[in-house]
Every structure is written in C-alpha cells, then in structure tokens.
Write a protein that holds these residues in place. Structure first.
Motif, PDB file in Angstrom:
ATOM      1  N   VAL A  35       0.846  -1.203   0.000  1.00  0.00           N
ATOM      2  CA  VAL A  35       0.000   0.000   0.000  1.00  0.00           C
ATOM      3  C   VAL A  35       0.880   1.251   0.000  1.00  0.00           C
ATOM      4  O   VAL A  35       0.700   2.162  -0.816  1.00  0.00           O
ATOM      5  CB  VAL A  35      -0.956  -0.007   1.215  1.00  0.00           C
ATOM      6  N   ASP A  36       1.844   1.288   0.914  1.00  0.00           N
ATOM      7  CA  ASP A  36       2.742   2.431   1.064  1.00  0.00           C
ATOM      8  C   ASP A  36       3.508   2.713  -0.233  1.00  0.00           C
ATOM      9  O   ASP A  36       3.415   3.797  -0.815  1.00  0.00           O
ATOM     10  CB  ASP A  36       3.699   2.131   2.224  1.00  0.00           C
ATOM     11  N   PHE A  37       4.257   1.728  -0.701  1.00  0.00           N
ATOM     12  CA  PHE A  37       5.081   1.910  -1.894  1.00  0.00           C
ATOM     13  C   PHE A  37       4.229   2.128  -3.135  1.00  0.00           C
ATOM     14  O   PHE A  37       4.573   2.929  -3.996  1.00  0.00           O
ATOM     15  CB  PHE A  37       5.995   0.696  -2.104  1.00  0.00           C
ATOM     16  N   GLY A  38       3.128   1.393  -3.233  1.00  0.00           N
ATOM     17  CA  GLY A  38       2.261   1.549  -4.401  1.00  0.00           C
ATOM     18  C   GLY A  38       1.766   2.975  -4.539  1.00  0.00           C
ATOM     19  O   GLY A  38       1.817   3.565  -5.627  1.00  0.00           O
ATOM     20  N   ALA A  98       4.091  12.472  -1.804  1.00  0.00           N
ATOM     21  CA  ALA A  98       3.699  11.107  -2.159  1.00  0.00           C
ATOM     22  C   ALA A  98       4.180  10.126  -1.095  1.00  0.00           C
ATOM     23  O   ALA A  98       3.454   9.193  -0.718  1.00  0.00           O
ATOM     24  CB  ALA A  98       4.264  10.736  -3.520  1.00  0.00           C
ATOM     25  N   ASN A  99       5.376  10.352  -0.593  1.00  0.00           N
ATOM     26  CA  ASN A  99       5.925   9.500   0.450  1.00  0.00           C
ATOM     27  C   ASN A  99       5.079   9.593   1.720  1.00  0.00           C
ATOM     28  O   ASN A  99       4.745   8.583   2.334  1.00  0.00           O
ATOM     29  CB  ASN A  99       7.374   9.908   0.736  1.00  0.00           C
ATOM     30  N   LEU A 100       4.695  10.782   2.105  1.00  0.00           N
ATOM     31  CA  LEU A 100       3.873  10.979   3.295  1.00  0.00           C
ATOM     32  C   LEU A 100       2.517  10.277   3.156  1.00  0.00           C
ATOM     33  O   LEU A 100       2.065   9.578   4.070  1.00  0.00           O
ATOM     34  CB  LEU A 100       3.664  12.467   3.565  1.00  0.00           C
ATOM     35  N   ILE A 101       1.877  10.426   2.020  1.00  0.00           N
ATOM     36  CA  ILE A 101       0.586   9.776   1.771  1.00  0.00           C
ATOM     37  C   ILE A 101       0.742   8.256   1.836  1.00  0.00           C
ATOM     38  O   ILE A 101      -0.086   7.555   2.437  1.00  0.00           O
ATOM     39  CB  ILE A 101      -0.003  10.221   0.413  1.00  0.00           C
ATOM     40  N   GLY A 102       1.801   7.739   1.244  1.00  0.00           N
ATOM     41  CA  GLY A 102       2.050   6.301   1.279  1.00  0.00           C
ATOM     42  C   GLY A 102       2.286   5.794   2.690  1.00  0.00           C
ATOM     43  O   GLY A 102       1.742   4.763   3.098  1.00  0.00           O
ATOM     44  N   VAL A 103       3.089   6.519   3.460  1.00  0.00           N
ATOM     45  CA  VAL A 103       3.397   6.115   4.824  1.00  0.00           C
ATOM     46  C   VAL A 103       2.129   6.091   5.691  1.00  0.00           C
ATOM     47  O   VAL A 103       1.897   5.151   6.450  1.00  0.00           O
ATOM     48  CB  VAL A 103       4.477   7.037   5.438  1.00  0.00           C
ATOM     49  N   VAL A 104       1.304   7.112   5.573  1.00  0.00           N
ATOM     50  CA  VAL A 104       0.059   7.173   6.356  1.00  0.00           C
ATOM     51  C   VAL A 104      -0.856   5.997   5.986  1.00  0.00           C
ATOM     52  O   VAL A 104      -1.374   5.297   6.862  1.00  0.00           O
ATOM     53  CB  VAL A 104      -0.664   8.522   6.144  1.00  0.00           C
ATOM     54  N   SER A 153       7.811   5.886  13.610  1.00  0.00           N
ATOM     55  CA  SER A 153       8.162   5.198  12.375  1.00  0.00           C
ATOM     56  C   SER A 153       8.004   6.112  11.167  1.00  0.00           C
ATOM     57  O   SER A 153       8.860   6.141  10.274  1.00  0.00           O
ATOM     58  CB  SER A 153       7.281   3.959  12.207  1.00  0.00           C
ATOM     59  N   MET A 154       6.905   6.866  11.148  1.00  0.00           N
ATOM     60  CA  MET A 154       6.675   7.788  10.038  1.00  0.00           C
ATOM     61  C   MET A 154       7.783   8.833   9.980  1.00  0.00           C
ATOM     62  O   MET A 154       8.271   9.173   8.895  1.00  0.00           O
ATOM     63  CB  MET A 154       5.312   8.460  10.182  1.00  0.00           C
ATOM     64  N   CYS A 155       8.198   9.319  11.131  1.00  0.00           N
ATOM     65  CA  CYS A 155       9.284  10.305  11.161  1.00  0.00           C
ATOM     66  C   CYS A 155      10.587   9.691  10.659  1.00  0.00           C
ATOM     67  O   CYS A 155      11.278  10.283   9.820  1.00  0.00           O
ATOM     68  CB  CYS A 155       9.471  10.859  12.565  1.00  0.00           C
TER      69      CYS A 155
END
Length: 133
Positions: A23-26, A42-48, A84-86
């Motif tokens: 989900v994250d990487f996609g 995009a990275n932030l949206i994926g991580v969330v 983890s997100m940080c």
C-alpha cells in the motif's frame, strides 16, 4: 521465551508489514511517477496509508491475543507509528535529497527495511500489542 512462537510472530508481523508496504510503496511510487506529485508528499501519503493498513491487520490477525483494549492499542500504535513515520519520512527525504530523486525507490526501500527491523517490530511486539505470555 518460546523460539518457535517468536519466529511465528515475526513471520506474521512481516507478512502484515509486507501488505502495508505494498500500500505504502504503491501509493508513493504511483503518485510520484504517474500523477506527478512531489516525492515528499507522495511518500507521506504512502506512509500514512501503510500505517493504517498495518495497524488494522496486526490488531485483527497478528497480535489478536493482546490483552489491551482496542483504544489502548490504537493510542500506542499511533505513538509508535508517528516515530516510524518520522524515521521513514525524514530518512527517505534526507537521503533522497543527497543522492537525487532518481534513487527515491531504492532509498525508500533501504530506509524502510532498517526502520522495520530496528524499530517497528520490537515496539509493536513489546509495547503496542504486548501479548498475554
């Protein structure tokens, strides 16, 4: 400590993390390369999105024997997930800015692996979903 039980838990948790990573990487890759969203967003949206996926799967399947209340799990997960997100977000963005955006996927993969093994699993196993054993 039962080694077989610990290995089984690690495998289940890594399966959950794998689903969350898809989900994250996609989303991160798709938004960056297909939708033109800047890699930091995009990275932030994926991580969330990956975090929500991971918590849900872990709560229902991986650590279902946790004696903690759902509310307790969610609050603890949010604390760990924020860390983890940080680590993932700041680490990925910092290294990508040093090596160049063309290495974004490689950098994101390496940072994610380090954070998963050194922070996410230990914190989820011992803090968020502390088992009855």
């Amino acid at each position: 400590m039962n080694l077989r039980h610990e290995l089984f838990m690690l495998l289940k948790a890594e399966g959950s993390a794998g689903a969350a990573s898809i989900v994250d990487f996609g989303l991160a890759i798709g938004l960056t390369y297909m939708a033109g969203v800047p890699y930091a967003w995009a990275n932030l949206i994926g991580v969330v999105s990956g975090g929500v996926t991971n918590c849900t799967v872990n709560m229902r399947y991986v650590f279902a024997d946790s004696p903690r209340s759902r509310r307790g799990i969610i609050w603890r997960y949010l604390l760990v997930w924020f860390g983890s997100m940080c680590f993932n977000g700041l680490g990925t963005n910092a290294v990508t800015s040093l090596v160049g955006a063309q290495w974004f996927v490689v950098v994101k993969s390496c940072v994610a692996l380090v954070v998963a093994l050194s922070f996410n699993y230990p914190m989820q196993r011992r803090f968020v979903f502390k088992s009855r054993q």
